[in-house]
Each structure stands twice: as structure tokens, then as C-alpha cells.
Design an enzyme around this catalytic site. Structure first.
Site, PDB file in Angstrom:
ATOM      1  N   SER A 153       0.863  -1.172   0.000  1.00  0.00           N
ATOM      2  CA  SER A 153       0.000   0.000   0.000  1.00  0.00           C
ATOM      3  C   SER A 153       0.902   1.225   0.000  1.00  0.00           C
ATOM      4  O   SER A 153       1.716   1.392   0.913  1.00  0.00           O
ATOM      5  CB  SER A 153      -0.863  -0.054   1.271  1.00  0.00           C
ATOM      6  OG  SER A 153      -1.601   1.133   1.434  1.00  0.00           O
ATOM      7  N   LYS A 179      -1.160  -0.948  -4.355  1.00  0.00           N
ATOM      8  CA  LYS A 179      -2.368  -0.201  -3.971  1.00  0.00           C
ATOM      9  C   LYS A 179      -1.962   1.244  -3.757  1.00  0.00           C
ATOM     10  O   LYS A 179      -1.009   1.521  -3.021  1.00  0.00           O
ATOM     11  CB  LYS A 179      -2.947  -0.828  -2.704  1.00  0.00           C
ATOM     12  CG  LYS A 179      -3.950   0.011  -1.947  1.00  0.00           C
ATOM     13  CD  LYS A 179      -4.634  -0.806  -0.863  1.00  0.00           C
ATOM     14  CE  LYS A 179      -4.732  -0.063   0.454  1.00  0.00           C
ATOM     15  NZ  LYS A 179      -5.342  -0.884   1.521  1.00  0.00           N
ATOM     16  N   LYS A 181      -2.995   4.987  -2.427  1.00  0.00           N
ATOM     17  CA  LYS A 181      -3.936   5.777  -1.638  1.00  0.00           C
ATOM     18  C   LYS A 181      -4.361   6.955  -2.496  1.00  0.00           C
ATOM     19  O   LYS A 181      -3.501   7.599  -3.133  1.00  0.00           O
ATOM     20  CB  LYS A 181      -3.251   6.277  -0.359  1.00  0.00           C
ATOM     21  CG  LYS A 181      -2.969   5.156   0.642  1.00  0.00           C
ATOM     22  CD  LYS A 181      -4.264   4.609   1.224  1.00  0.00           C
ATOM     23  CE  LYS A 181      -4.005   3.657   2.372  1.00  0.00           C
ATOM     24  NZ  LYS A 181      -5.260   3.124   2.942  1.00  0.00           N
ATOM     25  N   ASP A 206      -7.254   3.007  -2.890  1.00  0.00           N
ATOM     26  CA  ASP A 206      -7.962   3.027  -1.606  1.00  0.00           C
ATOM     27  C   ASP A 206      -8.198   4.482  -1.222  1.00  0.00           C
ATOM     28  O   ASP A 206      -7.243   5.242  -1.019  1.00  0.00           O
ATOM     29  CB  ASP A 206      -7.110   2.324  -0.536  1.00  0.00           C
ATOM     30  CG  ASP A 206      -7.824   2.198   0.806  1.00  0.00           C
ATOM     31  OD1 ASP A 206      -8.961   2.710   0.943  1.00  0.00           O
ATOM     32  OD2 ASP A 206      -7.230   1.589   1.725  1.00  0.00           O
ATOM     33  N   GLU A 231     -11.136   0.629  -3.221  1.00  0.00           N
ATOM     34  CA  GLU A 231     -11.407   0.314  -1.815  1.00  0.00           C
ATOM     35  C   GLU A 231     -12.034   1.519  -1.098  1.00  0.00           C
ATOM     36  O   GLU A 231     -11.522   2.641  -1.191  1.00  0.00           O
ATOM     37  CB  GLU A 231     -10.067  -0.079  -1.158  1.00  0.00           C
ATOM     38  CG  GLU A 231     -10.183  -0.616   0.252  1.00  0.00           C
ATOM     39  CD  GLU A 231      -8.813  -1.065   0.789  1.00  0.00           C
ATOM     40  OE1 GLU A 231      -7.908  -1.382  -0.020  1.00  0.00           O
ATOM     41  OE2 GLU A 231      -8.640  -1.078   2.016  1.00  0.00           O
ATOM     42  N   ASP A 256     -13.720  -1.852   3.247  1.00  0.00           N
ATOM     43  CA  ASP A 256     -12.786  -2.016   4.363  1.00  0.00           C
ATOM     44  C   ASP A 256     -13.535  -1.501   5.604  1.00  0.00           C
ATOM     45  O   ASP A 256     -14.220  -2.262   6.305  1.00  0.00           O
ATOM     46  CB  ASP A 256     -11.499  -1.225   4.038  1.00  0.00           C
ATOM     47  CG  ASP A 256     -10.498  -1.114   5.181  1.00  0.00           C
ATOM     48  OD1 ASP A 256     -10.826  -1.496   6.319  1.00  0.00           O
ATOM     49  OD2 ASP A 256      -9.369  -0.630   4.958  1.00  0.00           O
ATOM     50  N   LYS A 280      -9.769  -7.227   8.113  1.00  0.00           N
ATOM     51  CA  LYS A 280      -8.740  -6.840   9.087  1.00  0.00           C
ATOM     52  C   LYS A 280      -9.191  -7.398  10.420  1.00  0.00           C
ATOM     53  O   LYS A 280     -10.315  -7.108  10.862  1.00  0.00           O
ATOM     54  CB  LYS A 280      -8.620  -5.317   9.191  1.00  0.00           C
ATOM     55  CG  LYS A 280      -8.005  -4.655   7.966  1.00  0.00           C
ATOM     56  CD  LYS A 280      -7.924  -3.150   8.126  1.00  0.00           C
ATOM     57  CE  LYS A 280      -7.304  -2.513   6.876  1.00  0.00           C
ATOM     58  NZ  LYS A 280      -7.451  -1.033   6.885  1.00  0.00           N
ATOM     59  N   GLY A 308      -4.086  -4.394   6.234  1.00  0.00           N
ATOM     60  CA  GLY A 308      -3.065  -4.090   7.238  1.00  0.00           C
ATOM     61  C   GLY A 308      -3.329  -2.750   7.892  1.00  0.00           C
ATOM     62  O   GLY A 308      -4.080  -1.928   7.366  1.00  0.00           O
TER      63      GLY A 308
HETATM   64  O1  OSB Z   1      -7.186   1.593   4.702  1.00  0.00           O
HETATM   65  O2  OSB Z   1      -6.047  -0.144   4.440  1.00  0.00           O
HETATM   66  C1  OSB Z   1      -6.186   0.954   4.958  1.00  0.00           C
HETATM   67  C2  OSB Z   1      -3.064   1.844   6.959  1.00  0.00           C
HETATM   68  C3  OSB Z   1      -3.632   2.461   8.054  1.00  0.00           C
HETATM   69  C4  OSB Z   1      -4.991   2.628   8.098  1.00  0.00           C
HETATM   70  C5  OSB Z   1      -5.793   2.148   7.062  1.00  0.00           C
HETATM   71  C6  OSB Z   1      -5.231   1.511   5.979  1.00  0.00           C
HETATM   72  C7  OSB Z   1      -3.831   1.390   5.908  1.00  0.00           C
HETATM   73  C8  OSB Z   1      -3.118   0.822   4.766  1.00  0.00           C
HETATM   74  C9  OSB Z   1      -1.759   0.226   5.045  1.00  0.00           C
HETATM   75  O3  OSB Z   1      -3.522   0.851   3.635  1.00  0.00           O
HETATM   76  C10 OSB Z   1      -1.751  -1.236   5.011  1.00  0.00           C
HETATM   77  C11 OSB Z   1      -0.493  -1.830   5.614  1.00  0.00           C
HETATM   78  O4  OSB Z   1      -0.436  -2.037   6.843  1.00  0.00           O
HETATM   79  O5  OSB Z   1       0.446  -2.068   4.859  1.00  0.00           O
HETATM   80 MG    MG Z   2      -8.354   0.461   3.348  1.00  0.00          MG
END
Ligand code: OSB
Ligand code: MG
Length: 385
Positions: A153, A179, A181, A206, A231, A256, A280, A308
Site C-alpha cells: 500500500s 495499492k 492511496k 484506496d 477500496e 474495508d 482486518k 493491514g
Molecule cells: O485503509 O487499508 C487501509 C493503513 C492504516 C490505516 C488504514 C489503511 C492502511 C493501509 C496500510 O492501507 C496497510 C499496511 O499495513 O500495509
Molecule cells: Mg483500506
């Protein structure tokens, strides 16, 4: 198959003799990230790592609470989880010996909400159980894979060039899916640039709830990039607008934040709010709920993958065990420890192979040693209950 999963879990997670939890320990650690991680809701530079330890007969089980300092991803925070565990959850697990996972999760379910706090306790209990039984966490939860596919991510960057450099670097490291953001102002152009440079990769985005249904026409522009999924584009607790959006957009939506338990997952699938689910363990309250969502999705042919939350090695090891279940067919957000931390609190640290997979440990327990010296070094607060 789904029933088989449930049965194998129930058999293994029941104890011949109930386990008396003698002590609960909460530890708050500060771990600097190798670089700041930016999402549509904010920037994290130092992760507060929240560990839960459960002690029984000289054995310690470790879990991790994935809440952040501020209620930006969900309403839970490090502060709320700490008070909920201290005042309510810890007394409940200490009050009477535990017969197994089902016993624990039914005790915890008396309390409303606070899923991340509950999950921290369940994780620690399952680690304890895997050590007591001498089996791997993966075997304990019904995992079937020896290797799991992983993706990365990538946070919002200063400019597109910095992002492209990170995309290239992580593809070189083997990651099977990228992925990105996104948020308004960092979306269509950014995805277009990554897709132009890498026409064939598995690519997803995401939004962490940065859009509303009024952005339909804008979001539809994402359909041209052959994304694996979008996402959580809309509100953190929404199912209806997502169903509306999913019916008008070609790209698969993945939820999510909105999926807080198996009933919400059932409702999302019934409404058509998404075609993919991110699981999660923290968000859904622990292994019991995560496994139930896995089983539901498997029975409906809906792909799931393991999300994650910038976990330390302890949470990461639990994620690896979960992602070894057969329904986790898409690459998880389970990066190498080094993607987030210069040094992890487990040894060896989590590594990603050139083929973009992580090995699922087969030895008893987490499959990693907890580096107690480094845990101690990073610890800022301890509560013993
Ligand atoms: O939305 O998936 C998410 C990290 C913190 C809070 C929300 C998210 C995330 C990530 C990171 O996308 C995922 C990771 O731990 O590698
Ligand atoms: Mg997410």
C-alpha cells in the site's frame, strides 16, 4: 468447505482443560516509520504500537491492538482501547478460566463495539493457545497455505515522480499488487501515470472514505484503468451509497471500514455494496469474526484479502496466519517489516520473496521470536491488570 473451516477451528481452539489467565499486560510502544505514511485522513510518522500480553502458567501470548492515536480511520483510539481493556475486557478474561476461543469471544461479545480492543485480547489468547498446544497459529485457525501472495500500500506522495519511484522499487522487490492511496486532487492523474508506466500490473486504489455519491461521474473515470478494485470510496459506515455506486461503476468495489462484522458483510453482499471484502482482524473484533467473514465469502464465491494497519511484527504474524486460509485469494497488505520499520520487534523480521510471497511459519506459536529487549526499549507505558 465453509463448514469444514468452522469445524477445524472449533476443534483446535477448544482446550482439554480450561486455561486460567493470571495477568493481562498492556504495553504502548513508539516505533518510528521509515517514512511518513499519508492517507486521505492524515499522516503517520511514528506508530504507537499497542501490545496486549496474556499470561498463563509461565506462557505469554501476544496480541496487537491496531487503533491509532486519533479517531480518523474509525472511532477507536489508543486511549479508548486502553481504557476498555483495563476496565472491562481484562477483568472478564481473568474472572474465570477460558475453555477456548468460542468461550472468549462470547464473553467479549457482551460489550458493544470496541472491536480493535477485543481483537487485541483474542489475538493474544490465540497466540497463547498455539504455544500451549504446540502448533502453528496458521494451523490453529485452519490455514492451508505455506506461502501467501502479498501487495503493498503506497501512501500519498509529494509528487507523481516520488510515487512512480516507489511503485518501481516495490515491483522490483516482488510485490504482486500495488495499492495507491487516493483522495480528491490525488486520483485520476496519478492512477493514469502509474497505469501508463505499468500496463500489466495488479493495481488498486484506496480512498479511505474521501468521496461521496455525488462524485459518481468523477469516480467513473477510474473504470478506464482496469483496476483490481476501488477500496472504500464512500463513508466509513455506509452500505447503501456503495450499493448505488457499485451498480453504476464497472470496477469492483471493496469495502474495508464499512465491514465491522459478519452481519455487516452479509448485508453488504445482499445489497451489492461491494464485490470484494478486505478483512482486518482488528476492525472486525478478532479471529472469530474474521473467520466467519472468510467462511461467508468463500461460500458465496466472494474474494477476500487481508488488510493491514501498519502493524508491528506481532500483528503482522497474526495477519500472515489469517491470510493462510484458503479464501484469501487476493494479495494481502502484508509487507515486509522493513517497508515500515528499520527494526522490528520480532525475529526474524517478515520478509517478502522475489516472487512476492511471504512464507507462513510452520513451527508452534507465532513462528517468530518476540524480541523482548527491543520491545522494552520501545515501551513508553505499561499497565498490568
Ligand atoms: O485503509 O487499508 C487501509 C493503513 C492504516 C490505516 C488504514 C489503511 C492502511 C493501509 C496500510 O492501507 C496497510 C499496511 O499495513 O500495509
Ligand atoms: Mg483500506
Amino acid at each position: 468447505m465453509a463448514d469444514g473451516q468452522i469445524n477445524s477451528l472449533n476443534q483446535l481452539s477448544v482446550l482439554n482443560e480450561p486455561l486460567r489467565i493470571e495477568r493481562v499486560e498492556i504495553r504502548l510502544l513508539k516505533m518510528p516509520l521509515v517514512e511518513p505514511f499519508e492517507t486521505s485522513f492524515g499522516v503517520t510518522s511514528v506508530r504507537t504500537v499497542f501490545l496486549v500480553g496474556l499470561d498463563s502458567g509461565g506462557v505469554r501470548g501476544w496480541g496487537e491492538v491496531v487503533a491509532s492515536e486519533m479517531p480518523l480511520y474509525s472511532y477507536e483510539t489508543v486511549g479508548t482501547a486502553r481504557s476498555i481493556i483495563k476496565d472491562h475486557l481484562a477483568p472478564l478474561v481473568i474472572s474465570a478460566p477460558l475453555a477456548g476461543l468460542a468461550d472468549l469471544s462470547s464473553r467479549l461479545s457482551r460489550f458493544k463495539g470496541h472491536n480493535m480492543a477485543k481483537a487485541g485480547v483474542e489475538l493474544a489468547f490465540m497466540h497463547l493457545l498455539s504455544v500451549v498446544k504446540g502448533i502453528s497459529l496458521s494451523t490453529l485457525v485452519g490455514g492451508t497455505r505455506a506461502k501467501i501472495p502479498v501487495g503493498v500500500s503506497l501512501g500519498i506522495q509529494r509528487d507523481i515522480d516520488s510515487l512512480l519511484e516507489r511503485v518501481d522499487r516495490h515491483l522490483d522487490l516482488g510485490y504482486q499488487r500495488i495499492k495507491l492511496k487516493i483522495k480528491p486532487g490525488w486520483d485520476i492523474g496519478v492512477v493514469a501515470a502509474v497505469r501508463r508506466r505499468h500496463p500489466g500490473i495488479l493495481l488498486s486504489v484506496d480512498a479511505n472514505s474521501a468521496y461521496s455519491i455525488g462524485d459518481l461521474e468523477h469516480l467513473k473515470q477510474l473504470d478506464q484503468f482496469n483496476l483490481l478494485m476501488i477500496e472504500q470510496p464512500l463513508d466509513h459506515d455506509d452500505l447503501l451509497d456503495h450499493a448505488d455506486l457499485q451498480s453504476r461503476i464497472e470496477t469492483a468495489l471493496c469495502l474495508d471500514e464499512s465491514i465491522t462484522g459478519v452481519r455487516r458483510a452479509e448485508h453488504a453482499l445482499r445489497l451489492g455494496s461491494c464485490r470484494i471484502i478486505n478483512v482486518k482482524i482488528g476492525r472486525v473484533s478478532g479471529y472469530t469474526a474474521a473467520l466467519a467473514i472468510h467462511d461467508l465469502c468463500q461460500s458465496r464465491g466472494v474474494p477476500v484479502w487481508c488488510g493491514g494497519m501498519l502493524e508491528s511484527g506481532i500483528g503482522r504474524a497474526h495477519n500472515i496466519a489469517l491470510a493462510s486460509l484458503p479464501g484469501f485469494t487476493l494479495p494481502g497488505d502484508i509487507s515486509a517489516s522493513s517497508r515500515y520499520f528499520a527494526r522490528d520487534i520480532i525475529s526474524p523480521s517478515v520478509v517478502v520473496g522475489k516472487d512476492g510471497t511471504v512464507d507462513v511459519p510452520s513451527g508452534p506459536g507465532l513462528g517468530f521470536e518476540v524480541d523482548l529487549d527491543y520491545v522494552e526499549e520501545c515501551t513508553e507505558h505499561i499497565d498490568r491488570i
